[in-house]
Design a protein around this motif. Structure first.
Motif, PDB file in Angstrom:
ATOM      1  N   GLY A  50       0.811  -1.303  -0.070  1.00  0.00           N
ATOM      2  CA  GLY A  50      -0.095   0.018  -0.080  1.00  0.00           C
ATOM      3  C   GLY A  50       0.883   1.259  -0.081  1.00  0.00           C
ATOM      4  O   GLY A  50       2.048   1.060  -0.101  1.00  0.00           O
ATOM      5  N   HIS A  51       0.030   2.410   0.187  1.00  0.00           N
ATOM      6  CA  HIS A  51       0.993   3.786   0.183  1.00  0.00           C
ATOM      7  C   HIS A  51       1.448   4.263   1.281  1.00  0.00           C
ATOM      8  O   HIS A  51       2.304   5.113   1.391  1.00  0.00           O
ATOM      9  CB  HIS A  51      -0.092   4.727  -0.741  1.00  0.00           C
ATOM     10  N   LEU A  52       0.424   4.299   2.259  1.00  0.00           N
ATOM     11  CA  LEU A  52       0.647   4.580   3.559  1.00  0.00           C
ATOM     12  C   LEU A  52       0.409   3.777   4.835  1.00  0.00           C
ATOM     13  O   LEU A  52      -0.645   2.778   4.889  1.00  0.00           O
ATOM     14  CB  LEU A  52      -0.294   5.924   3.688  1.00  0.00           C
ATOM     15  N   ILE A  53       1.126   3.853   5.916  1.00  0.00           N
ATOM     16  CA  ILE A  53       0.726   2.781   6.779  1.00  0.00           C
ATOM     17  C   ILE A  53       0.343   3.629   8.079  1.00  0.00           C
ATOM     18  O   ILE A  53       1.016   4.612   8.444  1.00  0.00           O
ATOM     19  CB  ILE A  53       1.883   2.111   7.155  1.00  0.00           C
ATOM     20  N   LEU A  54      -0.505   3.202   8.815  1.00  0.00           N
ATOM     21  CA  LEU A  54      -0.934   3.541  10.058  1.00  0.00           C
ATOM     22  C   LEU A  54      -0.820   2.754  11.052  1.00  0.00           C
ATOM     23  O   LEU A  54      -1.423   1.663  11.201  1.00  0.00           O
ATOM     24  CB  LEU A  54      -2.551   4.276  10.211  1.00  0.00           C
ATOM     25  N   THR A  55      -0.102   2.954  12.149  1.00  0.00           N
ATOM     26  CA  THR A  55       0.145   1.827  13.098  1.00  0.00           C
ATOM     27  C   THR A  55       0.454   2.604  14.647  1.00  0.00           C
ATOM     28  O   THR A  55       0.622   3.911  14.458  1.00  0.00           O
ATOM     29  CB  THR A  55       1.353   1.068  12.842  1.00  0.00           C
ATOM     30  N   THR A  56       0.510   1.830  15.634  1.00  0.00           N
ATOM     31  CA  THR A  56       0.623   2.234  16.923  1.00  0.00           C
ATOM     32  C   THR A  56       2.214   2.765  16.963  1.00  0.00           C
ATOM     33  O   THR A  56       3.350   1.840  16.174  1.00  0.00           O
ATOM     34  CB  THR A  56       0.387   1.420  17.878  1.00  0.00           C
ATOM     35  N   LYS A  57       2.756   3.285  17.784  1.00  0.00           N
ATOM     36  CA  LYS A  57       4.366   3.905  17.919  1.00  0.00           C
ATOM     37  C   LYS A  57       4.969   2.485  18.623  1.00  0.00           C
ATOM     38  O   LYS A  57       5.780   2.049  18.290  1.00  0.00           O
ATOM     39  CB  LYS A  57       4.535   4.986  18.949  1.00  0.00           C
ATOM     40  N   LYS A  58       3.979   1.494  19.289  1.00  0.00           N
ATOM     41  CA  LYS A  58       4.766   0.503  19.881  1.00  0.00           C
ATOM     42  C   LYS A  58       5.062  -0.446  18.637  1.00  0.00           C
ATOM     43  O   LYS A  58       6.008  -1.321  18.663  1.00  0.00           O
ATOM     44  CB  LYS A  58       3.739  -0.292  20.962  1.00  0.00           C
ATOM     45  N   GLU A  59       4.021  -0.740  17.854  1.00  0.00           N
ATOM     46  CA  GLU A  59       4.372  -1.519  16.640  1.00  0.00           C
ATOM     47  C   GLU A  59       4.991  -1.000  15.379  1.00  0.00           C
ATOM     48  O   GLU A  59       5.183  -1.905  14.441  1.00  0.00           O
ATOM     49  CB  GLU A  59       2.908  -2.189  16.084  1.00  0.00           C
ATOM     50  N   SER A  60       5.256   0.138  15.452  1.00  0.00           N
ATOM     51  CA  SER A  60       6.150   0.866  14.467  1.00  0.00           C
ATOM     52  C   SER A  60       7.518   0.234  14.178  1.00  0.00           C
ATOM     53  O   SER A  60       8.375   0.275  15.199  1.00  0.00           O
ATOM     54  CB  SER A  60       6.037   2.459  14.421  1.00  0.00           C
TER      55      SER A  60
END
Length: 190
Positions: free
Chosen positions: A19-29
């Motif tokens: 995909g083009h953009l990833i949204l995640t938590t800081k912990k899982e980044s």
């Protein structure tokens, strides 16, 4: 509220995600990621700022970073926001204070080389209230234009259904030029 399509993936799939953009938590980044990445704290911002930040991250070959807010002052206040030549919000507000607080969130939340507020001159009493309140509450500089709003109100059946006319007028106002003033915050001017 943003009406975006998305894929749900596991943290281990982030590096290989197409995909083009990833949204995640800081912990899982991941520590390093070649894809543009946003963390969950972005949801502390209004949807308009989120759209703008996504555009920044995706670097959509945008023109000069320009933030233009068109305002149609009146009983219902129309607002149209253009960021890098794309409209990212069209709304209406019933109070000057609510509008100003919303504008401050947008001006403070989005990075731009130039931030221009264009206000129609149809109701100068409300226009001046908006400018005065912005100058008192926003602590950065911006450019201001009072724009001739003659022929910006389109004829819409059912008068002003859900503020459509005010929003369209604000859009037309955002595309017009007026005499430009540089507004410096009171913290700088005393």
């Amino acid at each position: 509220m943003l009406n975006l399509s998305f894929d749900s993936i596991l943290p281990s799939e982030i590096q290989s995600y197409s995909g083009h953009l990833i949204l995640t938590t800081k912990k899982e980044s991941p520590k390093k990621c070649e894809k543009p990445l946003l963390n969950e704290d972005i949801f502390e911002h209004p949807p308009t700022v989120i759209r703008g930040k996504m555009m920044q991250k995706l670097n959509l070959n945008l023109e000069e970073e320009l933030l233009i807010l068109g305002i149609d002052p009146g009983q219902q206040i129309g607002l149209s926001i253009f960021y890098c030549s794309k409209e990212i919000e069209s709304s209406f507000h019933s109070s000057v204070e609510g509008l100003v607080l919303h504008i401050i969130q947008i001006l403070g939340g989005l990075r731009a080389k130039r931030k221009i507020i264009k206000i129609g001159n149809g109701n100068m009493t409300i226009a001046k209230q908006i400018v005065t309140m912005l100058n008192l509450k926003f602590c950065s500089s911006f450019e201001l234009e009072f724009v001739d709003e003659h022929k910006t109100s389109p004829k819409i059946k059912n008068f002003n259904q859900r503020g459509k006319r005010d929003m369209l007028s604000a859009k037309y106002i955002s595309q017009r030029d007026g005499y430009r003033y540089s507004i410096l915050p009171l913290s700088m001017t005393g």
